[in-house]
Every structure is written in C-alpha cells, then in structure tokens.
Design a protein around this motif. Structure first.
Motif, PDB file in Angstrom:
ATOM      1  N   GLU A  15      29.307  44.089  22.611  1.00 34.50           N
ATOM      2  CA  GLU A  15      28.298  43.402  23.417  1.00 34.50           C
ATOM      3  C   GLU A  15      27.016  43.220  22.612  1.00 34.50           C
ATOM      4  O   GLU A  15      26.699  44.017  21.727  1.00 34.50           O
ATOM      5  N   GLU A  16      26.282  42.170  22.910  1.00 34.93           N
ATOM      6  CA  GLU A  16      24.989  41.957  22.278  1.00 34.93           C
ATOM      7  C   GLU A  16      23.955  42.764  23.059  1.00 34.93           C
ATOM      8  O   GLU A  16      23.830  42.622  24.275  1.00 34.93           O
ATOM      9  N   VAL A  17      23.227  43.638  22.349  1.00 37.54           N
ATOM     10  CA  VAL A  17      22.230  44.490  22.990  1.00 37.54           C
ATOM     11  C   VAL A  17      20.868  44.164  22.411  1.00 37.54           C
ATOM     12  O   VAL A  17      20.663  44.229  21.198  1.00 37.54           O
ATOM     13  N   ILE A  18      19.929  43.818  23.298  1.00 39.70           N
ATOM     14  CA  ILE A  18      18.575  43.467  22.889  1.00 39.70           C
ATOM     15  C   ILE A  18      17.607  44.419  23.581  1.00 39.70           C
ATOM     16  O   ILE A  18      17.724  44.674  24.779  1.00 39.70           O
ATOM     17  N   ILE A  19      16.642  44.922  22.815  1.00 39.86           N
ATOM     18  CA  ILE A  19      15.610  45.785  23.374  1.00 39.86           C
ATOM     19  C   ILE A  19      14.323  44.974  23.391  1.00 39.86           C
ATOM     20  O   ILE A  19      13.951  44.347  22.390  1.00 39.86           O
ATOM     21  N   ALA A  20      13.641  44.996  24.547  1.00 37.30           N
ATOM     22  CA  ALA A  20      12.453  44.178  24.732  1.00 37.30           C
ATOM     23  C   ALA A  20      11.219  45.038  24.974  1.00 37.30           C
ATOM     24  O   ALA A  20      11.311  46.164  25.454  1.00 37.30           O
ATOM     25  N   LYS A  21      10.071  44.462  24.618  1.00 40.68           N
ATOM     26  CA  LYS A  21       8.779  45.110  24.892  1.00 40.68           C
ATOM     27  C   LYS A  21       7.959  44.108  25.696  1.00 40.68           C
ATOM     28  O   LYS A  21       7.730  42.990  25.249  1.00 40.68           O
ATOM     29  N   ALA A  22       7.554  44.521  26.874  1.00 45.60           N
ATOM     30  CA  ALA A  22       6.801  43.642  27.791  1.00 45.60           C
ATOM     31  C   ALA A  22       7.547  42.336  28.039  1.00 45.60           C
ATOM     32  O   ALA A  22       6.962  41.259  28.083  1.00 45.60           O
ATOM     33  N   GLY A  23       8.885  42.434  28.150  1.00 38.86           N
ATOM     34  CA  GLY A  23       9.702  41.266  28.446  1.00 38.86           C
ATOM     35  C   GLY A  23      10.056  40.402  27.246  1.00 38.86           C
ATOM     36  O   GLY A  23      10.837  39.466  27.367  1.00 38.86           O
ATOM     37  N   LYS A  24       9.487  40.707  26.072  1.00 39.24           N
ATOM     38  CA  LYS A  24       9.779  39.920  24.867  1.00 39.24           C
ATOM     39  C   LYS A  24      10.795  40.663  24.010  1.00 39.24           C
ATOM     40  O   LYS A  24      10.613  41.841  23.704  1.00 39.24           O
TER      41      LYS A  24
END
Length: 96
Positions: A25-34
C-alpha cells in the motif's frame, strides 16, 4: 490503495503503517494536512554476480610486485606506524 496519516497518528500507529507499506500500500504521512513523507519499503539489493565474502573471491583481481613481503618492506611499514619522528614520543600508539 493510498493511506494518509497525520504525524500524531503516524507516531501511535507506526508499526501498522509499516506493515501496510510492506504489503504494497502507498503510505503518506502529512503535517497540517500537507503530505510530507512517503513511506516505502527498502528493496533488497540486486545480485551483481560478483562473489562477496568468499575466501579467494578476489583471486586474479590484482598483482603484487616481487618482494612485497620482504623484511625490508616490513621494516619500512613498521617505521611508518611507529616512527617517533612522525608521531612524537609514542610513535603512533595511543596512550594508556
């Protein structure tokens, strides 16, 4: 499928996110929605066909000049490591 987690969520569920990334799976970590980090598994190195860590694997890869193991050369190498002229009082050996 893409999974997006904010930093706080990623801190508390990191092992689960890693498992999902390893599962493809593609996993993305965001900061303040970005999005700021893309979590991907490390691919194992591709075999090069070259032997590594096997005794004699480098046979024939380089040539030694005649006399490379002579006592004179041993003395020269010893002087390079232990010469007081080059290294001071202790001759390159750490103080105890």
């Amino acid at each position: 499928m893409t999974v997006t987690a904010n930093i706080h969520e990623a801190k508390t569920t990191l092992s689960k996110l890693i498992e999902r990334a390893l599962a493809g799976e593609e996993v993305i970590i965001a900061k303040a929605g970005k999005p700021v980090v893309h979590l991907t598994p490390i691919q194992p190195p591709k075999p090069t066909g070259r032997k590594r860590g096997i005794l004699g694997a480098m046979k024939g890869e380089f040539k030694l000049r005649p006399g490379w193991d002579s006592p004179e050369l041993d003395k020269e190498i010893e002087d390079l490591f232990y010469s007081k002229r080059l290294h001071g009082e202790y001759g390159g050996v750490a103080e105890e």
